[in-house]
Design a protein around this motif. Structure first.
Motif, PDB file in Angstrom:
ATOM      1  N   THR A   1       0.970  -1.163  -0.028  1.00 56.01           N
ATOM      2  CA  THR A   1       0.128   0.009  -0.046  1.00 56.01           C
ATOM      3  C   THR A   1       0.995   1.196   0.064  1.00 56.01           C
ATOM      4  O   THR A   1       0.536   2.396  -0.685  1.00 56.01           O
ATOM      5  N   THR A   2       2.086   1.121   0.763  1.00 56.81           N
ATOM      6  CA  THR A   2       3.148   2.289   0.593  1.00 56.81           C
ATOM      7  C   THR A   2       3.653   3.038  -0.948  1.00 56.81           C
ATOM      8  O   THR A   2       3.779   4.395  -1.204  1.00 56.81           O
ATOM      9  N   ASP A   3       3.884   1.978  -2.188  1.00 56.45           N
ATOM     10  CA  ASP A   3       3.930   2.378  -3.350  1.00 56.45           C
ATOM     11  C   ASP A   3       3.231   1.434  -4.451  1.00 56.45           C
ATOM     12  O   ASP A   3       3.392   1.569  -5.698  1.00 56.45           O
ATOM     13  N   ARG A   4       1.857   1.110  -3.886  1.00 58.91           N
ATOM     14  CA  ARG A   4       1.088   0.106  -5.028  1.00 58.91           C
ATOM     15  C   ARG A   4       1.947  -0.311  -5.340  1.00 58.91           C
ATOM     16  O   ARG A   4       1.660  -0.628  -6.955  1.00 58.91           O
ATOM     17  N   VAL A   5       2.264  -1.791  -5.310  1.00 61.85           N
ATOM     18  CA  VAL A   5       2.845  -2.773  -6.243  1.00 61.85           C
ATOM     19  C   VAL A   5       2.165  -3.974  -5.899  1.00 61.85           C
ATOM     20  O   VAL A   5       2.536  -4.311  -4.853  1.00 61.85           O
ATOM     21  N   ASP A   6       1.905  -4.645  -6.949  1.00 57.70           N
ATOM     22  CA  ASP A   6       1.362  -5.991  -6.763  1.00 57.70           C
ATOM     23  C   ASP A   6       2.201  -7.661  -6.823  1.00 57.70           C
ATOM     24  O   ASP A   6       3.109  -7.641  -7.747  1.00 57.70           O
ATOM     25  N   PHE A   7       1.878  -8.716  -6.039  1.00 58.09           N
ATOM     26  CA  PHE A   7       3.260  -8.959  -5.724  1.00 58.09           C
ATOM     27  C   PHE A   7       2.107 -10.300  -5.751  1.00 58.09           C
ATOM     28  O   PHE A   7       1.383 -11.280  -5.092  1.00 58.09           O
ATOM     29  N   HIS A   8       2.471 -11.070  -7.633  1.00 56.95           N
ATOM     30  CA  HIS A   8       1.174 -12.604  -7.831  1.00 56.95           C
ATOM     31  C   HIS A   8       1.839 -13.549  -7.366  1.00 56.95           C
ATOM     32  O   HIS A   8       3.491 -13.812  -7.498  1.00 56.95           O
ATOM     33  N   THR A   9       1.944 -14.333  -5.860  1.00 52.35           N
ATOM     34  CA  THR A   9       2.508 -15.080  -5.122  1.00 52.35           C
ATOM     35  C   THR A   9       1.568 -16.865  -5.447  1.00 52.35           C
ATOM     36  O   THR A   9       0.286 -16.620  -5.758  1.00 52.35           O
ATOM     37  N   PHE A  10       1.717 -17.728  -4.572  1.00 52.91           N
ATOM     38  CA  PHE A  10       0.529 -18.688  -3.924  1.00 52.91           C
ATOM     39  C   PHE A  10       0.868 -18.729  -2.864  1.00 52.91           C
ATOM     40  O   PHE A  10       0.985 -18.957  -1.795  1.00 52.91           O
ATOM     41  N   LYS A  11      -0.689 -18.899  -1.928  1.00 50.74           N
ATOM     42  CA  LYS A  11      -0.653 -19.041  -1.317  1.00 50.74           C
ATOM     43  C   LYS A  11      -0.371 -19.996  -0.297  1.00 50.74           C
ATOM     44  O   LYS A  11       0.168 -19.951   1.321  1.00 50.74           O
ATOM     45  N   PHE A  12      -0.319 -21.433  -0.729  1.00 48.67           N
ATOM     46  CA  PHE A  12       0.681 -22.853  -0.550  1.00 48.67           C
ATOM     47  C   PHE A  12       1.846 -21.939  -0.048  1.00 48.67           C
ATOM     48  O   PHE A  12       2.539 -21.958   1.302  1.00 48.67           O
ATOM     49  N   ILE A  13       3.036 -21.387  -0.989  1.00 50.18           N
ATOM     50  CA  ILE A  13       4.396 -20.940  -0.370  1.00 50.18           C
ATOM     51  C   ILE A  13       3.926 -20.095   0.430  1.00 50.18           C
ATOM     52  O   ILE A  13       4.683 -19.933   1.984  1.00 50.18           O
ATOM     53  N   LEU A  14       2.951 -18.952   0.971  1.00 48.37           N
ATOM     54  CA  LEU A  14       3.185 -17.644   2.163  1.00 48.37           C
ATOM     55  C   LEU A  14       2.604 -18.730   3.063  1.00 48.37           C
ATOM     56  O   LEU A  14       2.676 -18.016   3.865  1.00 48.37           O
ATOM     57  N   SER A  15       1.415 -20.255   3.048  1.00 53.26           N
ATOM     58  CA  SER A  15       1.417 -20.570   4.575  1.00 53.26           C
ATOM     59  C   SER A  15       2.926 -21.170   4.942  1.00 53.26           C
ATOM     60  O   SER A  15       2.535 -20.947   6.131  1.00 53.26           O
ATOM     61  N   LEU A  16       3.543 -22.032   3.974  1.00 57.44           N
ATOM     62  CA  LEU A  16       4.625 -22.092   4.425  1.00 57.44           C
ATOM     63  C   LEU A  16       6.250 -21.084   5.040  1.00 57.44           C
ATOM     64  O   LEU A  16       6.488 -20.893   6.231  1.00 57.44           O
ATOM     65  N   MET A  17       5.609 -20.003   4.871  1.00 55.52           N
ATOM     66  CA  MET A  17       6.588 -19.099   5.451  1.00 55.52           C
ATOM     67  C   MET A  17       6.331 -18.242   6.529  1.00 55.52           C
ATOM     68  O   MET A  17       6.566 -18.114   7.686  1.00 55.52           O
ATOM     69  N   SER A  18       5.324 -17.513   6.896  1.00 56.64           N
ATOM     70  CA  SER A  18       3.997 -17.305   7.380  1.00 56.64           C
ATOM     71  C   SER A  18       3.031 -17.555   8.227  1.00 56.64           C
ATOM     72  O   SER A  18       1.845 -17.261   7.436  1.00 56.64           O
ATOM     73  N   PRO A  19       3.003 -17.753   9.780  1.00 54.21           N
ATOM     74  CA  PRO A  19       1.740 -18.935   9.921  1.00 54.21           C
ATOM     75  C   PRO A  19       0.432 -17.059  10.113  1.00 54.21           C
ATOM     76  O   PRO A  19      -0.306 -17.417  10.352  1.00 54.21           O
ATOM     77  N   VAL A  20       0.790 -15.706  10.278  1.00 53.44           N
ATOM     78  CA  VAL A  20       0.516 -14.990  10.304  1.00 53.44           C
ATOM     79  C   VAL A  20      -0.318 -14.614   8.976  1.00 53.44           C
ATOM     80  O   VAL A  20      -1.577 -13.887   8.895  1.00 53.44           O
ATOM     81  N   ILE A  21       0.139 -14.475   7.695  1.00 55.09           N
ATOM     82  CA  ILE A  21       0.457 -14.638   6.743  1.00 55.09           C
ATOM     83  C   ILE A  21      -1.407 -15.325   6.281  1.00 55.09           C
ATOM     84  O   ILE A  21      -2.244 -15.710   5.720  1.00 55.09           O
ATOM     85  N   LYS A  22      -1.040 -16.543   6.715  1.00 50.58           N
ATOM     86  CA  LYS A  22      -1.756 -17.789   6.513  1.00 50.58           C
ATOM     87  C   LYS A  22      -3.256 -17.422   7.079  1.00 50.58           C
ATOM     88  O   LYS A  22      -4.255 -17.690   7.146  1.00 50.58           O
TER      89      LYS A  22
END
Length: 298
Positions: free
Chosen positions: A27-48
């Protein structure tokens, strides 16, 4: 114009994959990161956990992929994700503030693997030049082991405690944590200085130079002067570099060479004193290693 209608940019590879099933939007500079829920779920329980929250209707206009807004800048977000992302190679941080932002984001999102890798890279990249700021930061975050690493590196600073412009992190440190650093530096200095007063000093120098000639016993002023001056230097800067860089070593060698009448010993002198200095350094390192930074809970 609504938030959904404001222009956005797409992050660079590998975060521009159109097959991604989730978008993290800076939201700071409005850049979109297209990624995958599975990867983010492994990375961070908060984002999960964020995946279970309503997304306020935010969808990608082209693919209707859910969007999760985050407060971090795109530079921080890119570094944060790339530490864990498959086939991605982490890059050096562009600045110390950038490194700190990534580390704090990793802590915020409980990305333990990313946090460990981030701190390791920060130490490798900034420890020699930003040691006091890193010490202050690690104390602020309650990381005793990392604070010990920074405190040990701070032994390279001569006369620690005098006002200095290099301690930019002072605004982020408590008086107690600063006192812990000063006390540790002082204790290490005393321990290092005491090495030169131990019985090993006067015995080994003669054995290392010449074990058959007693010419060195006739005049020990150069040797005693070296131990005295190097001890004072170690008190102010208790580290290996002090003995490697000490001018008193050169002065002692020159004086010893001039005071030595034995022809054979003159040519063994440099090698012998060098061997003693190596032993001296090893003993100093052992003595300093036994001193530990006081625990913050004590």
């Amino acid at each position: 114009m609504s938030d959904a209608e404001e222009p956005t940019a797409t992050a660079i590879a590998p975060f521009d994959n159109p097959d991604g099933d989730i978008i993290l939007r800076s939201t700071t500079d409005r850049v979109d990161f297209h990624t995958f829920k599975f990867i983010l779920s492994l990375m961070s329980p908060v984002i999960k956990d964020m995946f279970t929250l309503p997304q306020n209707g935010l969808k990608s206009g082209e693919s209707s992929v859910p969007i999760i807004p985050v407060a971090e800048s795109s530079a921080t977000l890119e570094s944060l994700l790339i530490f864990y992302y498959p086939a991605a190679t982490p890059k050096a941080f562009s600045s110390f503030s950038h490194a700190v932002a990534v580390m704090k984001a990793a802590k915020k999102y409980d990305m333990q693997v990313v946090l460990n890798r981030t701190v390791d890279l920060i130490i490798a990249q900034f420890l020699p030049d930003r040691v006091l700021e890193l010490y202050a930061l690690f104390c602020q975050l309650g990381w005793q082991d990392y604070a010990q690493i920074a405190a040990t590196q701070a032994l390279e600073i001569k006369d620690l405690g005098r006002p200095s412009h290099v301690f930019n992190g002072m605004r982020n440190i408590t008086a107690f944590d600063y006192h812990r650093l000063l006390a540790y530096h002082q204790e290490c200095g005393v321990a290092a200085q005491d090495v030169g007063k131990s019985p090993f000093s006067g015995n080994h120098i003669f054995e290392l130079v010449c074990d058959t000639c007693a010419c060195f016993t006739k005049n020990l002023s150069w040797f005693n002067e070296y131990l005295d001056k190097s001890g004072k230097e170690l008190l102010m800067r208790p580290c290996e570099s002090t003995l490697w860089e000490s001018a008193s070593y050169i002065h002692a060698t020159i004086k010893a060479f001039g005071d030595t009448s034995c022809y054979d010993c003159k040519y063994k002198l440099v090698e012998g004193i060098g061997a003693f200095r190596a032993l001296y350094i090893a003993r100093v390192k052992e003595a300093v290693a036994k001193v530990k930074l006081a625990d913050a809970d004590q």
